[in-house]
Scaffold this motif. Structure first.
Motif, PDB file in Angstrom:
ATOM      1  N   CYS A  72       0.813  -1.439   0.010  1.00  0.00           N
ATOM      2  CA  CYS A  72       0.059   0.092  -0.036  1.00  0.00           C
ATOM      3  C   CYS A  72       0.727   1.412   0.057  1.00  0.00           C
ATOM      4  O   CYS A  72       0.441   2.433  -0.869  1.00  0.00           O
ATOM      5  CB  CYS A  72      -0.895   0.069   1.298  1.00  0.00           C
ATOM      6  SG  CYS A  72      -0.399  -0.420   2.791  1.00  0.00           S
TER       7      CYS A  72
ATOM      8  N   HIS B 244      -2.207   0.931   7.061  1.00  0.00           N
ATOM      9  CA  HIS B 244      -2.352   1.117   5.824  1.00  0.00           C
ATOM     10  C   HIS B 244      -2.166   2.282   5.090  1.00  0.00           C
ATOM     11  O   HIS B 244      -2.208   3.070   5.852  1.00  0.00           O
ATOM     12  CB  HIS B 244      -3.903   0.540   5.548  1.00  0.00           C
ATOM     13  CG  HIS B 244      -4.591   0.531   4.119  1.00  0.00           C
ATOM     14  ND1 HIS B 244      -3.816  -0.396   3.279  1.00  0.00           N
ATOM     15  CD2 HIS B 244      -5.399   1.049   3.538  1.00  0.00           C
ATOM     16  CE1 HIS B 244      -4.434  -0.248   2.127  1.00  0.00           C
ATOM     17  NE2 HIS B 244      -5.350   0.492   2.004  1.00  0.00           N
TER      18      HIS B 244
ATOM     19  N   TRP C  28      -2.890   5.181   1.819  1.00  0.00           N
ATOM     20  CA  TRP C  28      -3.698   5.541   0.538  1.00  0.00           C
ATOM     21  C   TRP C  28      -3.642   6.973   0.235  1.00  0.00           C
ATOM     22  O   TRP C  28      -2.924   7.790   0.909  1.00  0.00           O
ATOM     23  CB  TRP C  28      -5.151   5.223   0.740  1.00  0.00           C
ATOM     24  CG  TRP C  28      -5.733   5.825   1.791  1.00  0.00           C
ATOM     25  CD1 TRP C  28      -6.590   7.195   1.762  1.00  0.00           C
ATOM     26  CD2 TRP C  28      -6.018   5.754   3.108  1.00  0.00           C
ATOM     27  NE1 TRP C  28      -7.146   7.637   2.908  1.00  0.00           N
ATOM     28  CE2 TRP C  28      -6.644   6.630   4.049  1.00  0.00           C
ATOM     29  CE3 TRP C  28      -5.497   4.578   4.053  1.00  0.00           C
ATOM     30  CZ2 TRP C  28      -6.901   6.601   5.245  1.00  0.00           C
ATOM     31  CZ3 TRP C  28      -5.685   4.526   5.315  1.00  0.00           C
ATOM     32  CH2 TRP C  28      -6.315   5.577   5.992  1.00  0.00           C
TER      33      TRP C  28
ATOM     34  N   ILE D 180     -10.563  10.262  -2.031  1.00  0.00           N
ATOM     35  CA  ILE D 180      -9.832   8.716  -1.541  1.00  0.00           C
ATOM     36  C   ILE D 180      -9.569   7.784  -2.593  1.00  0.00           C
ATOM     37  O   ILE D 180     -10.388   7.563  -3.322  1.00  0.00           O
ATOM     38  CB  ILE D 180     -10.532   8.164  -0.240  1.00  0.00           C
ATOM     39  CG1 ILE D 180     -10.908   8.870   0.835  1.00  0.00           C
ATOM     40  CG2 ILE D 180      -9.882   6.742   0.103  1.00  0.00           C
ATOM     41  CD1 ILE D 180     -11.742   8.219   1.900  1.00  0.00           C
TER      42      ILE D 180
ATOM     43  N   ASP E 218      -7.519   4.278  -3.440  1.00  0.00           N
ATOM     44  CA  ASP E 218      -6.710   3.570  -2.894  1.00  0.00           C
ATOM     45  C   ASP E 218      -6.988   2.131  -3.896  1.00  0.00           C
ATOM     46  O   ASP E 218      -8.185   1.820  -3.907  1.00  0.00           O
ATOM     47  CB  ASP E 218      -7.528   3.026  -1.572  1.00  0.00           C
ATOM     48  CG  ASP E 218      -6.650   1.999  -0.635  1.00  0.00           C
ATOM     49  OD1 ASP E 218      -5.978   1.151  -1.383  1.00  0.00           O
ATOM     50  OD2 ASP E 218      -6.956   1.817   0.460  1.00  0.00           O
TER      51      ASP E 218
ATOM     52  N   ALA F 209      -6.678  -1.757  -0.956  1.00  0.00           N
ATOM     53  CA  ALA F 209      -7.688  -1.926   0.297  1.00  0.00           C
ATOM     54  C   ALA F 209      -8.096  -3.259   0.244  1.00  0.00           C
ATOM     55  O   ALA F 209      -8.205  -4.043   1.330  1.00  0.00           O
ATOM     56  CB  ALA F 209      -8.836  -1.056   0.360  1.00  0.00           C
TER      57      ALA F 209
ATOM     58  N   SER G  89     -15.305   6.961   2.869  1.00  0.00           N
ATOM     59  CA  SER G  89     -15.136   5.556   3.003  1.00  0.00           C
ATOM     60  C   SER G  89     -15.152   5.207   4.411  1.00  0.00           C
ATOM     61  O   SER G  89     -14.528   5.654   5.287  1.00  0.00           O
ATOM     62  CB  SER G  89     -13.872   5.113   2.595  1.00  0.00           C
ATOM     63  OG  SER G  89     -13.540   3.976   2.647  1.00  0.00           O
TER      64      SER G  89
ATOM     65  N   HIS H  72     -11.768   3.507   5.503  1.00  0.00           N
ATOM     66  CA  HIS H  72     -10.629   4.432   5.593  1.00  0.00           C
ATOM     67  C   HIS H  72     -11.004   5.320   6.995  1.00  0.00           C
ATOM     68  O   HIS H  72      -9.770   5.643   7.541  1.00  0.00           O
ATOM     69  CB  HIS H  72     -10.227   5.296   4.455  1.00  0.00           C
ATOM     70  CG  HIS H  72      -9.940   4.504   3.306  1.00  0.00           C
ATOM     71  ND1 HIS H  72     -10.781   3.859   2.343  1.00  0.00           N
ATOM     72  CD2 HIS H  72      -8.896   4.250   2.872  1.00  0.00           C
ATOM     73  CE1 HIS H  72     -10.097   3.131   1.594  1.00  0.00           C
ATOM     74  NE2 HIS H  72      -8.875   3.276   1.707  1.00  0.00           N
TER      75      HIS H  72
END
Length: 152
Positions: free
Chosen positions: A42, A77, A79, A86, A88, A91, A110, A113
């Motif tokens: 990530c 994580h 992103w 957002i 990503d 995920a 999200s 997130h």
């Protein structure tokens, strides 16, 4: 976010999935991740997407790192946020622990997130990032996309 950008982000995800770990520079998570992309990739993926968005569209992004997911205080994580979205494409690695996340997330909100208990943000330093192996990975990804996309 413009459809053309989202399409390109989807192409990047597909290209990254098409590589073997051995295709990448040894000093990237793409090469080092134990279970293959996207697991453990990530951070480098977020940097790669940030560099892509800057180079292709002139867009600045913010790198977001989250820590503390659910009962796991150490789960982390990363992103991007760009133009309030957002972004990503890794995920779905959390689907193995009970989540149901899309391979490509481009959204203004999200729940996943927002569930991280600690969030850090920093602007991407494009000049220094361009001198790292991530720049080489982006070049390979762009080449793969050109070779996979039929000429119109």
């Amino acid at each position: 976010m413009k459809d053309s950008i989202i399409i390109d982000i989807r192409k990047i995800r597909a290209a990254l999935e098409s590589f073997d770990k051995s295709d990448f520079h040894y000093n990237t998570s793409f090469s080092q991740c134990l279970n293959g992309f996207p697991s453990g990739c990530c951070g480098d993926t977020s940097n790669l997407l940030g560099l892509f968005l800057k180079n292709a569209y002139g867009k600045d992004s913010t790198y977001i790192s989250g820590k503390g997911l659910g009962n796991n205080r150490e789960q982390s994580h990363a992103w991007l946020v760009c133009d309030g979205y957002i972004i990503d494409i890794t995920a779905d690695q959390f689907n193995s622990i009970g989540y149901n996340l899309d391979k490509v997330i481009v959204s203004t909100s999200s729940d996943f997130h927002e569930s991280f208990s600690r969030i850090n943000r920093h602007e991407i330093n494009y000049d220094s990032l361009g001198k790292t192996p991530i720049s080489d990975v982006l070049h390979k990804v762009n080449e793969r996309i050109r070779n996979l996309t039929p000429a119109i």
